[in-house]
Design an enzyme around this catalytic site. Structure first.
Site, PDB file in Angstrom:
ATOM      1  NE  ARG A   1      -2.270  -1.836   3.272  1.00  0.00           N
ATOM      2  CZ  ARG A   1      -1.999  -3.123   3.535  1.00  0.00           C
ATOM      3  NH1 ARG A   1      -2.391  -4.065   2.708  1.00  0.00           N
ATOM      4  NH2 ARG A   1      -1.357  -3.467   4.628  1.00  0.00           N
TER       5      ARG A   1
ATOM      6  CD  GLU B   1       1.570 -11.820  15.944  1.00  0.00           C
ATOM      7  OE1 GLU B   1       0.900 -12.257  16.887  1.00  0.00           O
ATOM      8  OE2 GLU B   1       1.067 -11.219  14.969  1.00  0.00           O
TER       9      GLU B   1
END
Length: 178
Positions: free
Chosen positions: A61, A98
């Site tokens: 994005r 993560e």
């Protein structure tokens, strides 16, 4: 009709991509011409008159925002992509996710030594992708003048991480939670 802010154009999708995540979806911001223009104008406002040679957009994005900002500033645009997506000779940088690691790349001739660079993305969470992008730019001799994001998730500490690296960070809005 009340005046909208950038944050008003961003929708939240619960439990995406995993349970417990509140996904901040900027596609609704991009789809609205007033919202998109507002975001681009507000993101580039702090840099009007500043010496900037290139805008770097972080996949994916950041390409949309970075391209529009580069156009408005009349400077070049450079993508930082996931490993294996750029066709030319690249340099790579690993960073922590993560659960595991990822790698981003930039063309080895995309930034020249001494060029002033603005880093752009839609969302600042842990700051891992932005940190990796900054390291790539600096390895090529570029000078990161600032990092601009639409959204900051302050609980995840990305702004603090980038500021600890000596980076100037601007964001248009914040959301609490993950």
């Amino acid at each position: 009709m009340s005046k909208k802010t950038v944050q008003d154009y961003i929708r939240t999708i619960v439990d995406f991509p995993h349970e417990g995540i509140l996904f901040r979806d900027v596609t609704t911001l991009f789809a609205d011409p007033r919202g998109f223009r507002m975001a681009v104008d507000q993101m580039l406002h702090p840099y009007a008159g500043m010496e900037i040679d290139k805008v770097v957009g972080l996949e994916a994005r950041g390409f949309i925002l970075g391209g529009a900002i580069a156009h408005q500033l009349s400077v070049g645009f450079v993508p930082i992509r996931k490993k294996g997506k750029l066709p030319g000779t690249t340099i790579s940088q690993e960073y922590a996710l993560e659960y595991g690691e990822a790698i981003v790349e930039i063309h080895d001739d995309a930034i020249q030594a001494g060029e002033k660079v603005l880093v752009v993305d839609d969302l600042l969470a842990t700051g891992g992708t932005a940190e990796a992008g900054i390291k790539l730019i600096e390895r090529l001799g570029g000078d990161v003048v600032s990092c601009a994001f639409v959204i900051d998730l302050p609980e995840l500490g990305g702004r603090k991480k980038l500021e600890a690296m000596g980076m100037d960070v601007t964001t248009l809005c914040e959301f609490e939670g993950l």
